[in-house]
Each structure stands twice: as structure tokens, then as C-alpha cells.
Design a protein around this motif. Structure first.
Motif, PDB file in Angstrom:
ATOM      1  N   ALA A 116      -3.771  -3.806   2.581  1.00  0.00           N
ATOM      2  CA  ALA A 116      -4.943  -2.932   2.660  1.00  0.00           C
ATOM      3  C   ALA A 116      -4.678  -1.574   2.000  1.00  0.00           C
ATOM      4  N   LEU A 117      -3.411  -1.202   1.859  1.00  0.00           N
ATOM      5  CA  LEU A 117      -3.085   0.062   1.201  1.00  0.00           C
ATOM      6  C   LEU A 117      -3.511   0.082  -0.265  1.00  0.00           C
ATOM      7  N   LEU A 118      -3.728  -1.079  -0.837  1.00  0.00           N
ATOM      8  CA  LEU A 118      -4.157  -1.150  -2.235  1.00  0.00           C
ATOM      9  C   LEU A 118      -5.669  -0.983  -2.382  1.00  0.00           C
ATOM     10  N   ALA A 119      -6.387  -0.999  -1.266  1.00  0.00           N
ATOM     11  CA  ALA A 119      -7.851  -0.978  -1.325  1.00  0.00           C
ATOM     12  C   ALA A 119      -8.423   0.242  -2.048  1.00  0.00           C
ATOM     13  N   PRO A 120      -7.951   1.474  -1.785  1.00  0.00           N
ATOM     14  CA  PRO A 120      -8.531   2.621  -2.510  1.00  0.00           C
ATOM     15  C   PRO A 120      -8.378   2.519  -4.020  1.00  0.00           C
ATOM     16  N   ALA A 121      -7.194   2.122  -4.472  1.00  0.00           N
ATOM     17  CA  ALA A 121      -6.985   1.984  -5.920  1.00  0.00           C
ATOM     18  C   ALA A 121      -7.853   0.861  -6.481  1.00  0.00           C
ATOM     19  N   TYR A 122      -7.977  -0.234  -5.726  1.00  0.00           N
ATOM     20  CA  TYR A 122      -8.793  -1.347  -6.204  1.00  0.00           C
ATOM     21  C   TYR A 122     -10.275  -0.968  -6.248  1.00  0.00           C
ATOM     22  N   ARG A 123     -10.704  -0.148  -5.311  1.00  0.00           N
ATOM     23  CA  ARG A 123     -12.116   0.265  -5.311  1.00  0.00           C
ATOM     24  C   ARG A 123     -12.448   1.042  -6.585  1.00  0.00           C
ATOM     25  N   VAL A 124     -11.482   1.829  -7.066  1.00  0.00           N
ATOM     26  CA  VAL A 124     -11.685   2.595  -8.297  1.00  0.00           C
ATOM     27  C   VAL A 124     -11.505   1.714  -9.527  1.00  0.00           C
ATOM     28  N   PHE A 125     -10.504   0.821  -9.483  1.00  0.00           N
ATOM     29  CA  PHE A 125     -10.203  -0.072 -10.609  1.00  0.00           C
ATOM     30  C   PHE A 125     -10.251  -1.517 -10.114  1.00  0.00           C
ATOM     31  N   PRO A 126     -11.449  -2.101  -9.984  1.00  0.00           N
ATOM     32  CA  PRO A 126     -11.580  -3.451  -9.415  1.00  0.00           C
ATOM     33  C   PRO A 126     -11.151  -4.536 -10.396  1.00  0.00           C
ATOM     34  N   SER A 127      -9.865  -4.791 -10.437  1.00  0.00           N
ATOM     35  CA  SER A 127      -9.301  -5.765 -11.363  1.00  0.00           C
ATOM     36  C   SER A 127      -7.991  -6.290 -10.811  1.00  0.00           C
ATOM     37  N   PRO A 128      -7.643  -7.531 -11.122  1.00  0.00           N
ATOM     38  CA  PRO A 128      -6.325  -8.031 -10.712  1.00  0.00           C
ATOM     39  C   PRO A 128      -5.191  -7.239 -11.350  1.00  0.00           C
ATOM     40  N   VAL A 129      -5.450  -6.595 -12.462  1.00  0.00           N
ATOM     41  CA  VAL A 129      -4.431  -5.773 -13.105  1.00  0.00           C
ATOM     42  C   VAL A 129      -3.980  -4.648 -12.177  1.00  0.00           C
ATOM     43  N   THR A 130      -4.885  -4.158 -11.338  1.00  0.00           N
ATOM     44  CA  THR A 130      -4.530  -3.113 -10.373  1.00  0.00           C
ATOM     45  C   THR A 130      -3.415  -3.585  -9.458  1.00  0.00           C
ATOM     46  N   LEU A 131      -3.497  -4.821  -8.998  1.00  0.00           N
ATOM     47  CA  LEU A 131      -2.463  -5.369  -8.129  1.00  0.00           C
ATOM     48  C   LEU A 131      -1.139  -5.518  -8.880  1.00  0.00           C
ATOM     49  N   LEU A 132      -1.211  -5.952 -10.120  1.00  0.00           N
ATOM     50  CA  LEU A 132       0.009  -6.153 -10.901  1.00  0.00           C
ATOM     51  C   LEU A 132       0.711  -4.829 -11.181  1.00  0.00           C
ATOM     52  N   VAL A 133      -0.066  -3.808 -11.507  1.00  0.00           N
ATOM     53  CA  VAL A 133       0.522  -2.488 -11.783  1.00  0.00           C
ATOM     54  C   VAL A 133       1.115  -1.895 -10.503  1.00  0.00           C
ATOM     55  N   ALA A 134       0.408  -2.057  -9.384  1.00  0.00           N
ATOM     56  CA  ALA A 134       0.929  -1.559  -8.104  1.00  0.00           C
ATOM     57  C   ALA A 134       2.234  -2.247  -7.747  1.00  0.00           C
ATOM     58  N   GLN A 135       2.306  -3.547  -7.978  1.00  0.00           N
ATOM     59  CA  GLN A 135       3.545  -4.274  -7.695  1.00  0.00           C
ATOM     60  C   GLN A 135       4.685  -3.763  -8.578  1.00  0.00           C
ATOM     61  N   ALA A 136       4.402  -3.556  -9.858  1.00  0.00           N
ATOM     62  CA  ALA A 136       5.427  -3.033 -10.768  1.00  0.00           C
ATOM     63  C   ALA A 136       5.927  -1.684 -10.296  1.00  0.00           C
ATOM     64  N   LEU A 137       5.015  -0.837  -9.810  1.00  0.00           N
ATOM     65  CA  LEU A 137       5.401   0.485  -9.326  1.00  0.00           C
ATOM     66  C   LEU A 137       6.282   0.392  -8.091  1.00  0.00           C
ATOM     67  N   LEU A 138       5.923  -0.477  -7.164  1.00  0.00           N
ATOM     68  CA  LEU A 138       6.710  -0.619  -5.932  1.00  0.00           C
ATOM     69  C   LEU A 138       8.114  -1.141  -6.220  1.00  0.00           C
ATOM     70  N   PHE A 139       8.205  -2.134  -7.088  1.00  0.00           N
ATOM     71  CA  PHE A 139       9.533  -2.633  -7.452  1.00  0.00           C
ATOM     72  C   PHE A 139      10.354  -1.543  -8.137  1.00  0.00           C
ATOM     73  N   ALA A 140       9.727  -0.799  -9.036  1.00  0.00           N
ATOM     74  CA  ALA A 140      10.453   0.248  -9.762  1.00  0.00           C
ATOM     75  C   ALA A 140      10.911   1.356  -8.824  1.00  0.00           C
ATOM     76  N   VAL A 141      10.063   1.748  -7.895  1.00  0.00           N
ATOM     77  CA  VAL A 141      10.427   2.805  -6.947  1.00  0.00           C
ATOM     78  C   VAL A 141      11.645   2.410  -6.130  1.00  0.00           C
ATOM     79  N   SER A 142      11.800   1.127  -5.850  1.00  0.00           N
ATOM     80  CA  SER A 142      12.945   0.691  -5.043  1.00  0.00           C
ATOM     81  C   SER A 142      14.274   0.959  -5.737  1.00  0.00           C
ATOM     82  N   ALA A 143      14.262   1.148  -7.060  1.00  0.00           N
ATOM     83  CA  ALA A 143      15.500   1.455  -7.779  1.00  0.00           C
ATOM     84  C   ALA A 143      15.993   2.872  -7.475  1.00  0.00           C
ATOM     85  N   ILE A 144      15.104   3.755  -7.014  1.00  0.00           N
ATOM     86  CA  ILE A 144      15.499   5.145  -6.737  1.00  0.00           C
ATOM     87  C   ILE A 144      16.508   5.211  -5.595  1.00  0.00           C
ATOM     88  N   PRO A 145      16.199   4.672  -4.406  1.00  0.00           N
ATOM     89  CA  PRO A 145      17.198   4.748  -3.328  1.00  0.00           C
ATOM     90  C   PRO A 145      18.477   3.980  -3.640  1.00  0.00           C
TER      91      PRO A 145
END
Length: 494
Positions: A116-145
Motif C-alpha cells: 500500500a506504500l506504493l499507492a501515492p506514487a501509483y496514483r500520480v503515475f498509474p503504470s506497472p513501470v511505477t512498481l518496477l522503478v520502486a522495486q529498483a529503488l528499494l533494492f538499490a537503497v539496500s546497498a547503502i547499509p
């Protein structure tokens, strides 16, 4: 295994390094070109290394996912299922995923309210690409810690090597290449939690891990395992944190049990958890020994190129046991191997277990072990780079990755003929092009809804007569061929 006191010398070394690299606060224009000024600039660059690495990985991951979507090479129906759920959340509705059945509440399949945390971004950009980009961001952020923890304990060069090895790890790359899955939320949570654990910030480690129960039903057991590792590490240095760790361990186990036996069945249309039948028919023990060769290969892939087996010396590796347990006890062979997304949650565990084990081994009385530990971060980085030539990120070096063929363009035009809001039955190929604007069902299953359209990918030749197939699915309803394009067929109800 060593207790938390093993972290102290590394902290002192970092502190000494920081003092040694310090410069006067007042720096004149002339001083800017001095060695001290250059050293300070270098220090700033090293400090930013985890974030620069994460940014580079985000671009790479996003390109792999989005370009594959653009080429219409979806590998499963998961992207469509999650888009239906997120789309419902975005419109403040019950998270129904019609692909799992008309009106099926996704919480009755897997308990993943975190999406459900993806809902605001999806409401602005209603596309499956939104989910793919969000997933890429989450995986990339995990490299920081991961990179920060490795840098703090092992030094800058070794820390960056571990970060690169993690970012290029096969488990993360396989997940990036598998459309979208809710486990993308678990990966950074585990990474931040284990980083806090290695810093001896016990309560922060527990707090980072607590949301795992909202990511997927099995991760409550992972939370319990992580809390047990916190308890092992804190019992001597900070006994006051021990009750919290044991309490969280109990909470994780109870949360998993309640979710599997009460919460999911309450949302499920038949009042049960659909995946109990994934356990081997002969019981758990039979399931464990089934496909043993594949499971052993998976274990070697987890431990050899990523950690040189040294991670076995760290208690952090215990956090991987729940995920390996349910996968290897299952009778479904899809869970046993190295494909798909199933190993992504294990990657931060093995990476930070390696960091912990190297830190411990560097103080060993055995010279060969100290030497091995010193060389290992560079070796795992080299192994990750070498293996990447056969993994999804290698596609970024090929021009075909960025091209959309005329066949794909023609198929997109065909699917554009489906009106917004229409009901459609589809198989994997067309699904993710329709779920953002139509009500999409999985083709072939018994449906109380007679769809307006059928959109089928028949390139493999699984049906020779799509119109006759549609008549078999929905007796008494006539469908006509609306259009076809390079193996895609669109049928319309008359």
C-alpha cells in the motif's frame, strides 16, 4: 563465533583514521591545492561511496526492469497481480486482484499490506513501470547499509568491494529480472537491521526488522531469527536489551502463526491458506530430501561466490535459515533453485555475515585465516563481476536491450483496442499492458464473469483455433477475432 566485543577494535581503527586525516578548520584559497585539502576531498568522496554506488545500481536495476517491460518480456503474472492490488489501494479500495479470481482479496493470498506504500506514487503515475522503478529503488537503497557496515568494520576499499559484490549478487539480479514482487521491501529492511546489529545498536536492529511481518507471511519467522541473533550478541554487553530481543523473537513467531492460520484465511474465499499444499506429499522430511542435488547447488551458490564459505563463521547466517527452510521443505521445485526472486532476501544476510566473519577472522591466531579474510572482499567482488557476464545486468551492454521491435509496437496497438474499463481474460504476455486500465482475469480458469475481450499470446502454438478455445471457455457466448499481431490475438464478445 565471537561476541559483540569484536567490533571495538574496528571502531577504534576508524576513529584513528579519521583523526589522522583531519585538517585545520580555516582553509585559505592557497590551501585548497594542498595535500591536506586533497585528502579531505578524497575523504568526502569515500564517505559518499555507499550512496554513489546505490545511485548507480538504481539506474542499472531500473534499466533492466523497464527495458524488459518495454520489450514485452514479462515472465509471470505477478506484475499484473500486484498492480491490481496497488491500483485498488491508490483508489482507497479493498486490494482486489481479479487475476487470482473475481473479487479475490490479495490479503487472502499473501499477507503483504506493505505494498500500500506504493499507492501515492501509483496514483500520480498509474503504470506497472511505477512498481518496477520502486522495486529498483528499494533494492538499490539496500546497498547503502551493506556498504556502510562493511566500510566501518573492514576499511574503505574492502567495504566498497563488499558493496559492489552485494549490488551485483546473483540473487538481487535475478529478482530485478523477475518483474515485481513484495520481497523488494524486505531486502532493505533486513540490510538496515543487520547494519544496526553490527553497530551494536540492538533496539534499532529490532525496530528495522519489525515491519517484516507486513511484507510477507513467512517473514515473521525471519524476524524471530534476527531477534535471536540480537539476543546472542547483546547478552553480555547490554543485558538490558536481551528482554526486548527475546520479546521480538516471540512476537515474530506468533505473528507468522496468526497470519497463516487466522488472518490470511479470513480474507481467503475458501477460508484457508492456499500454499499449504506446497509441502511435499510425503511430509516435511520427504520434502527436504527431494531434489537434494538442486538444493545443495543453491547452498553452494549462496555461500561460495558470495562469501568464500567464511560467512559460516558468523551467527548472522542464522537469519537465512527460515527462508531456506520453507523453500527446501516445499515439494515445489521452483523454490529449490537459484532462479526467480526467492533468494533476494538472503543476499543482505550473506553479505553482512561475510563482513562480520571477516572482522572476526582478522583477529584469529591463525595467519592463514587472517590472510584469507583480508583477501576475501576483493575476491567476492571479482567473482560478482565475473558472474555478471551471465546475469541480467550484462544485457545493459547490448543494444538490443534498449530497442522496441516493430512486432512489439504492433502488439501494443492491438491491445490498445481494448476500451478502458472493459473486462478481459488474458495470459502472461498481455496482462501487464492491461491491468492499469481494465479489469483483467486469468484465462482458462472457471469464471463467473463473461469477459468482453480475450487477449491471448499464442506464439508457442498452445491453441490453433483461439475462437473455438474461447467458445469452450464460455459456452453459449460467441467471440470473434478482433485483430491479431505477431502471435497475439484479440477476441471480442459479440
Amino acid at each position: 563465533m565471537s561476541g559483540p566485543q569484536s567490533d571495538a577494535p574496528a571502531v577504534e581503527a576508524v576513529a584513528d583514521e579519521s583523526v589522522a586525516g583531519s585538517v585545520p578548520e580555516r582553509i585559505t584559497a592557497r590551501d585548497q591545492s594542498s595535500p591536506a585539502s586533497a585528502g579531505r576531498a578524497g575523504d568526502r568522496l569515500w564517505d559518499r561511496a555507499p550512496y554513489l554506488l546505490a545511485a548507480a545500481l538504481f539506474v542499472a536495476y531500473a534499466l533492466v526492469s523497464v527495458c524488459r517491460f518495454r520489450r514485452m518480456e514479462s515472465r509471470s503474472w505477478d506484475l499484473g497481480i500486484f498492480e491490481q492490488a496497488v491500483r485498488a489501494y491508490a483508489h482507497l479500495q479493498v486490494p482486489v486482484a481479479d487475476l487470482k479470481g473475481p473479487g479475490a482479496n490479495i490479503l487472502g493470498d499473501h499477507f503483504s499490506p506493505v505494498t500500500a506504500l506504493l499507492a501515492p506514487a501509483y496514483r500520480v503515475f498509474p503504470s506497472p513501470v511505477t512498481l518496477l522503478v520502486a522495486q529498483a529503488l528499494l533494492f538499490a537503497v539496500s546497498a547503502i547499509p551493506v556498504t556502510r557496515a562493511a566500510t566501518r568494520l573492514l576499511g574503505r576499499a574492502c567495504g566498497l568491494a563488499v558493496g559492489v559484490a552485494y549490488g551485483l549478487s546473483w540473487g538481487i539480479q535475478r529478482a530485478v529480472d523477475f518483474d515485481f514482487h513484495e520481497i523488494c521491501f524486505a531486502v532493505p529492511l533486513i540490510a538496515f537491521s543487520l547494519e544496526a546489529l553490527l553497530r551494536q545498536r540492538w533496539r534499532a536492529a529490532l525496530l528495522w526488522a519489525l515491519p517484516l511481518v507486513l511484507v510477507k507471511e513467512d517473514l515473521g519467522v525471519t524476524l524471530a531469527a534476527l531477534a535471536v541473533v540480537v539476543a546472542i550478541r547483546c547478552r553480555r554487553q547490554d543485558p538490558k536489551a536481551l528482554p526486548y530481543a527475546l520479546g521480538v523473537a516471540a512476537f515474530g513467531a506468533v505473528a507468522a502463526l496468526v497470519t497463516l492460520t487466522l488472518i490470511i484465511p479470513a480474507f481467503n474465499s475458501v477460508g484457508s491458506y492456499d500454499y499449504w499444499n506446497k509441502v511435499g506429499e510425503g511430509g516435511a522430511t520427504a520434502g527436504l530430501f527431494e531434489g537434494l542435488d538442486t538444493k545443495l547447488r543453491t547452498l553452494l551458490w549462496l555461500l561460495l561466490p558470495t562469501t568464500g564459505l567464511l560467512a559460516l563463521r558468523s551467527p548472522l547466517l542464522l537469519v537465512a535459515l527460515p527462508t531456506l527452510g520453507w523453500r527446501f521443505l516445499s515439494g515445489d521445485d521452483h523454490y529449490w533453485g537459484t532462479d526467480w526472486h526467492y533468494s533476494a532476501v538472503l543476499m543482505p544476510v550473506v553479505a553482512l555475515a561475510l563482513v562480520d566473519a571477516v572482522d572476526i577472522a582478522r583477529r584469529s591466531e591463525k595467519p592463514w585465516l587472517r590472510t584469507y579474510a583480508d583477501r576475501l572482499p576483493a575476491c567476492v567482488a571479482a567473482a560478482a563481476l565475473a558472474l555478471t557476464t551471465t546475469l541480467p545486468l550484462a544485457g545493459l551492454t547490448e543494444s538490443a536491450t534498449y530497442e522496441k521491435s516493430r512486432q512489439v509496437t504492433a502488439r501494443e496497438r492491438l491491445l490498445d483496442r481494448v476500451p478502458d474499463g472493459a473486462t478481459v481474460e488474458a495470459n502472461i504476455g498481455p496482462i501487464s499492458r492491461l491491468t492499469s486500465r481494465a479489469r483483467v482475469f486469468w484465462v482458462g480458469a472457471a469464471r463467473p464473469v463473461v469477459p468482453d475481450y480475450l487477449a491471448l499470446d499464442v506464439r508457442s502454438g498452445w491453441t490453433k483455433d483461439p475462437v473455438a478455445y474461447a467458445g469452450q471457455l464460455h459456452p453459449g457466448t460467441r467471440y470473434v477475432a478482433e485483430a491479431n499481431a505477431y502471435g497475439y490475438v484479440l477476441l471480442r464478445k459479440e
